[in-house]
Design a protein around this motif. Structure first.
Motif, mmCIF file in Angstrom:
data_model
loop_
_atom_site.group_PDB
_atom_site.id
_atom_site.type_symbol
_atom_site.label_atom_id
_atom_site.label_comp_id
_atom_site.label_asym_id
_atom_site.label_seq_id
_atom_site.Cartn_x
_atom_site.Cartn_y
_atom_site.Cartn_z
ATOM 1 N N SER A 219 0.881 -1.169 0.000
ATOM 2 C CA SER A 219 0.000 0.000 0.000
ATOM 3 C C SER A 219 0.915 1.214 0.000
ATOM 4 O O SER A 219 1.979 1.192 0.622
ATOM 5 C CB SER A 219 -0.907 -0.003 1.238
ATOM 6 O OG SER A 219 -0.175 0.330 2.385
ATOM 7 N N GLY B 252 -4.378 2.012 -2.013
ATOM 8 C CA GLY B 252 -4.768 1.164 -0.905
ATOM 9 C C GLY B 252 -4.201 1.557 0.438
ATOM 10 O O GLY B 252 -4.108 0.738 1.339
ATOM 11 N N ILE C 153 -6.502 1.051 -5.456
ATOM 12 C CA ILE C 153 -6.287 -0.226 -4.770
ATOM 13 C C ILE C 153 -4.783 -0.453 -4.599
ATOM 14 O O ILE C 153 -3.963 0.203 -5.255
ATOM 15 C CB ILE C 153 -6.914 -1.409 -5.543
ATOM 16 C CG1 ILE C 153 -6.227 -1.613 -6.884
ATOM 17 C CG2 ILE C 153 -8.398 -1.203 -5.703
ATOM 18 C CD1 ILE C 153 -6.821 -2.787 -7.654
ATOM 19 N N GLY C 154 -4.434 -1.351 -3.737
ATOM 20 C CA GLY C 154 -3.034 -1.579 -3.410
ATOM 21 C C GLY C 154 -2.221 -2.063 -4.603
ATOM 22 O O GLY C 154 -2.759 -2.651 -5.552
ATOM 23 N N ASP D 120 -11.277 -3.107 2.726
ATOM 24 C CA ASP D 120 -11.762 -1.993 1.932
ATOM 25 C C ASP D 120 -10.645 -1.015 1.581
ATOM 26 O O ASP D 120 -10.550 -0.540 0.449
ATOM 27 C CB ASP D 120 -12.867 -1.273 2.720
ATOM 28 C CG ASP D 120 -13.619 -0.271 1.858
ATOM 29 O OD1 ASP D 120 -14.139 0.705 2.412
ATOM 30 O OD2 ASP D 120 -13.671 -0.480 0.620
ATOM 31 N N LEU D 121 -9.829 -0.701 2.579
ATOM 32 C CA LEU D 121 -8.741 0.255 2.373
ATOM 33 C C LEU D 121 -7.853 -0.159 1.203
ATOM 34 O O LEU D 121 -7.435 0.658 0.385
ATOM 35 C CB LEU D 121 -7.907 0.368 3.659
ATOM 36 C CG LEU D 121 -6.837 1.444 3.676
ATOM 37 C CD1 LEU D 121 -7.479 2.812 3.500
ATOM 38 C CD2 LEU D 121 -6.067 1.395 4.979
ATOM 39 N N LEU D 122 -7.591 -1.420 1.111
ATOM 40 C CA LEU D 122 -6.704 -1.904 0.061
ATOM 41 C C LEU D 122 -7.390 -2.031 -1.281
ATOM 42 O O LEU D 122 -6.737 -2.170 -2.305
ATOM 43 C CB LEU D 122 -6.115 -3.269 0.451
ATOM 44 C CG LEU D 122 -4.927 -3.159 1.405
ATOM 45 C CD1 LEU D 122 -4.689 -4.483 2.096
ATOM 46 C CD2 LEU D 122 -3.693 -2.728 0.653
ATOM 47 N N GLY D 123 -8.717 -1.995 -1.260
ATOM 48 C CA GLY D 123 -9.410 -2.073 -2.533
ATOM 49 C C GLY D 123 -9.934 -3.450 -2.872
ATOM 50 O O GLY D 123 -10.272 -3.720 -4.028
ATOM 51 N N PHE D 124 -10.023 -4.335 -1.901
ATOM 52 C CA PHE D 124 -10.486 -5.691 -2.184
ATOM 53 C C PHE D 124 -11.896 -5.765 -2.743
ATOM 54 O O PHE D 124 -12.185 -6.641 -3.565
ATOM 55 C CB PHE D 124 -10.381 -6.564 -0.912
ATOM 56 C CG PHE D 124 -9.042 -7.239 -0.769
ATOM 57 C CD1 PHE D 124 -7.915 -6.510 -0.458
ATOM 58 C CD2 PHE D 124 -8.925 -8.604 -0.960
ATOM 59 C CE1 PHE D 124 -6.681 -7.133 -0.335
ATOM 60 C CE2 PHE D 124 -7.686 -9.236 -0.834
ATOM 61 C CZ PHE D 124 -6.565 -8.502 -0.526
ATOM 62 N N LEU E 173 -13.203 -4.243 -4.943
ATOM 63 C CA LEU E 173 -13.186 -4.170 -6.403
ATOM 64 C C LEU E 173 -12.715 -5.471 -7.033
ATOM 65 O O LEU E 173 -12.916 -5.709 -8.220
ATOM 66 C CB LEU E 173 -12.230 -3.046 -6.844
ATOM 67 C CG LEU E 173 -12.715 -1.640 -6.532
ATOM 68 C CD1 LEU E 173 -11.567 -0.651 -6.634
ATOM 69 C CD2 LEU E 173 -13.836 -1.236 -7.481
ATOM 70 N N LEU E 174 -12.072 -6.293 -6.240
ATOM 71 C CA LEU E 174 -11.493 -7.510 -6.792
ATOM 72 C C LEU E 174 -12.240 -8.771 -6.362
ATOM 73 O O LEU E 174 -12.157 -9.803 -7.025
ATOM 74 C CB LEU E 174 -10.024 -7.636 -6.352
ATOM 75 C CG LEU E 174 -9.164 -6.406 -6.633
ATOM 76 C CD1 LEU E 174 -7.823 -6.535 -5.917
ATOM 77 C CD2 LEU E 174 -8.947 -6.247 -8.127
#
Lengths: 684, 122
Positions: free
Chosen positions: A546, A565, A585-586, B92-96, B98-99
């Protein structure tokens, strides 16, 4: 002391010196045959004596390097002295063949025969010397205490008695010889009780020794008979060198006495031989134990030794170990499949698990499953350590009776040893693994330390400050600053997933990637996208990063940032905090267009007095004693309430507060803070 | 932080793994083993229930990353359900979101398997 000096002197006597002595003796005898004045004879005797002594010492030195095996020594003595009998018979027959019936005739027959006699005498001297050496070997076998005194006394008296054999000529003085000889014989008796080396033989060897001692005692008796007979050779000896003849006599006396005593000693040792052997085995089990412990690195070797010794100690016919996680190993004298079958059967008979040693009759089972083998009894002993059962020892025998009390005790004791050895091996393995891990962490920590920047940028209006507190198990945080063109400063705050060396490697990579990309691109979003593409090649499937990447234009007073992220950037302005969190996203989670499509970039203008705060989740996820997170709200509150609004004091306050909050728990993640303030007029 | 457990349930051809406790670098191998077993058993459609999961570290997240490709290649997926808010925030922070499909209940996750996938995945 004198003894040692003499020893060193004679040790250095090489062949030339001996040859000289031989010729000297020969010379004397040629020139002055029997009947010469005493002085000459005495001289000759001393030379003879010297010869024997020298030869003996030479023999001891040259042959003495090899380890002594008592039974072999006995056999050697036997062979030597049996050969001597043969030798005597041959020589006598030789002289008879030549037509000489008495010794005098031989000596008068000419110098050639004197030389021949000389040679024969030298041979006899050699025999005496070699006998002496062999006796000495037996006598001093594994002797701890210094028993030289009696032995030396015996030697001295034997020597003196032999020398005094000259006095035979003068019947008045012959009492000297008799007195000395009697003393020598007494000492022979005293010395012959030193048969302690018998204890080192096992039962079978002791039985053989019985036979040998009979043969040897008889041989020496026969040789003794020769001495007193009127054979030509014997008389020759007497005339030639009374000393040597006397030595031969005493040697034979010693032989008879010693081997008779030996016979009876051995006889009395026999009833206890078997028990003795077993006790000796028990003691040697301790040596095996230390061998086991030393095989801690090789489990296969350890199990082999374990079953080998278990068989020895218990008189079993077959053995194997069942070890947790390994299966059946160390299998001796039984097929693998049979061991497996029996193992299961015995486990079943033990009630499913082996809690304590069990002894079973397996003859009926064996007759059915293994008709040819004839197994009758089995012992099943658990290997139980503090950590719980981790193996079982199986022993089988084919005898009519089961393992007796003694054998059971031995087995159970030895199984304890095996257990300890296994535990030791396990602990050793664990400690090595742990040490290796520690070392890895050290390297990772060192790498991280080197990658983190040493200084923070300071410009006219923008002032940066940073704090970095690594966790014990290197957590993977990373931050850096880049000078872009003249007036732009790039910064990155990143958190690499994972710990230790692998995280440290990714950090090193990021540094390279971002420092070169920041020179090429001016858009943080583009930089992150390109970085993501580059990382596709090298990042592990499980790894991701991140990151927040920002570019501060210190001339124009603008900030462009993109966020992958990562926790949001906080902007503190006019006593309010705004979260700056563009979508993203990360890195490393997705290498398709999804990454780019979901990555936003934000630009904002800086106002006088602004403070921007970037951090990693080590700050917000610091835990107190109730395992509650420090949280973003607490951080915001602290920032707003902090007395000083310059980056350095703010960082100080944050660190202090987080530390106090989480003092009861161990820090699990790296803590990273990067702050910068924007002041149009800064007090330098 | 080393208490971690997994309960396995089957719902037709979908396997449901319910996580309990703390998922971090130490306990991650347990989840890895479970995923490996699922692949061996040819169970490519998985729902992971987070109702009893108290904490997940980056190592834990990495486990999902490591297996998702294989499962998706075999027409399967890992769908995530019933996260507590703290755990959800980490994802959520990492963007999961969306994946991965993240739902509130197992049923929703199971239903999601019957819906066509909308996004392109690698």
């Amino acid at each position: 002391m004198l003894q040692n000096k003499l020893n060193t002197f004679t040790q250095n006597i090489k062949l030339p010196a001996l040859t000289v002595a031989v010729f000297l003796l020969l010379g004397i005898k040629l020139l002055a045959p029997a009947g010469s004045p005493i002085a000459v004879d005495l001289a000759a005797e001393f030379v003879s004596l010297f010869l024997v002594y020298a030869v003996t010492l030479n023999l001891i030195n040259t042959l003495g390097k090899k380890p002594v095996i008592p039974l072999s020594v006995v056999v050697n003595i036997g062979v030597l002295n049996l050969a001597v009998i043969l030798f005597y018979i041959l020589v006598d027959w030789f002289f008879k063949f030549l037509g000489y019936d008495t010794a005098e005739e031989v000596l008068k027959a000419g110098p050639v025969f004197i030389i021949i006699t000389m040679l024969l005498t030298v041979i006899i001297m050699g025999v005496v010397a070699y006998n002496f050496k062999l006796f000495k070997d037996l006598f001093f076998y594994k002797q701890k205490r210094n028993l030289n005194t009696y032995f030396n006394a015996m030697i001295w008296f034997a020597v003196l008695a032999s020398v005094s054999a000259i006095s035979d000529r003068n019947s008045e003085l012959s009492f000297i010889k008799i007195a000395l000889t009697v003393n020598a014989i007494i000492l022979i008796f005293i010395n012959s009780v030193r048969t302690s080396w018998i204890a080192y033989l096992n039962k079978r060897e002791k039985k053989r020794l019985l036979l040998y001692s009979v043969i040897l005692a008889t041989t020496f008796a026969a040789n003794m008979g020769q001495v007193f007979s009127e054979s030509v050779f014997m008389n020759l000896q007497n005339l030639f060198s009374a000393t040597v003849k006397h030595m031969v006599l005493l040697t034979n006396v010693f032989g008879i006495v010693y081997f008779t005593v030996l016979f009876f000693s051995t006889l009395f040792h026999l009833p206890t031989a078997e028990v003795f052997d077993r006790k000796a085995d028990e003691v040697s089990a301790l040596q095996y134990f230390s061998k086991l412990i030393n095989q801690a690195f090789d489990i296969k070797e350890m199990t082999d030794t374990a079953t080998e010794v278990a068989i020895k100690m218990s008189g079993a016919d077959a053995a194997w170990l069942q070890v947790e996680g390994v299966g059946n190993t160390g299998i001796k004298n039984i097929a693998i499949t049979s061991a497996e079958k029996l193992g299961q059967y015995l486990l079943h008979k033990s009630g499913g698990s082996v809690k304590s040693a069990g002894y079973f009759d397996i003859s009926s089972f064996s007759n059915v499953e293994f008709p040819g083998e004839k197994w009758t009894h089995a012992a099943v002993v658990p290997l139980r350590s503090h950590a719980g059962a981790n193996g079982t020892l199986f022993l089988l025998n084919k005898s009519e009776v089961s393992f007796d009390e003694e054998e059971r005790k031995s087995i159970e004791t030895f199984t304890d040893y095996i257990t300890i050895a296994f535990e030791n091996a396990r602990l050793l393995r664990e400690s090595i693994d742990k040490e290796r891990l520690e070392r890895e962490l050290d390297v990772a920590r060192e790498m991280q330390r080197k990658l983190i920047p040493q200084q923070t940028p300071v410009t006219e209006k923008a002032l940066f400050s940073a704090a970095f507190i690594p966790a014990f198990e290197v957590g993977g945080d990373y931050y850096d600053f880049f000078q872009i063109e003249n007036s732009k400063i790039g910064f990155i705050v990143a958190d690499v997933a994972g710990k230790g060396i692998s995280a440290a490697f990714v950090m090193a990579e990021l540094r390279g990637i971002f420092s070169s990309l920041s020179r090429q691109y001016s858009s943080p979003a583009e930089i992150l996208c390109t970085a993501n593409k580059i990382l596709k090649r090298t990042l592990d499937k499980k790894s991701f990063v991140s990151a927040v990447f920002g570019i501060v234009d210190t001339e124009a007073g603008k900030v462009r940032i993109a966020r992958a992220g990562h926790p949001p950037l906080l902007l503190m302005r006019n006593d309010r905090i705004v979260e700056i969190a563009p979508k993203g996203i990360g890195l490393g989670l997705n290498f398709t267009s999804v990454f780019k499509d979901n990555l936003q970039e934000t630009e904002f203008e800086l106002e006088d007095g602004d403070v921007c705060i970037s951090f990693t989740d080590g700050v917000t996820e610091a835990k107190n004693i109730d395992k509650e997170d420090y949280g973003l709200d607490r951080l915001k509150e602290l920032l707003l309430n902090a007395p000083g609004k310059n980056p350095e004091s703010l960082i100080h306050d944050i660190i202090e507060d987080v530390s106090r909050y989480s003092q009861a728990t161990q820090q699990h993640d790296d803590i990273t803070l990067v702050l910068f303030s924007w002041n149009l007029m800064r007090k330098v | 932080m080393s208490e971690f457990g997994i309960t396995v349930k089957e719902a037709g051809e979908i396997r449901i793994l319910a996580l309990q406790g703390y998922l971090d670098a130490h306990t991650a191998p347990v989840l890895e083993d479970e995923f490996t077993k699922a692949i061996t058993d040819k169970r490519f459609k998985l729902v992971v229930n987070f109702a009893d999961l108290k904490y997940i570290s980056s190592a834990g997240l990495g486990v999902f990353m490591a297996y998702i490709e294989t499962l998706r290649e075999n027409n399967g997926d890992i769908k995530l359900s019933a996260m507590q808010s703290a755990v959800f925030n980490i994802f959520d922070l990492l963007g999961f979101p969306l994946l991965y499909t993240i739902t509130e209940t197992d049923e929703q996750a199971i239903a999601a398997f019957s819906q066509p996938t909308e996004r392109t995945e690698s």
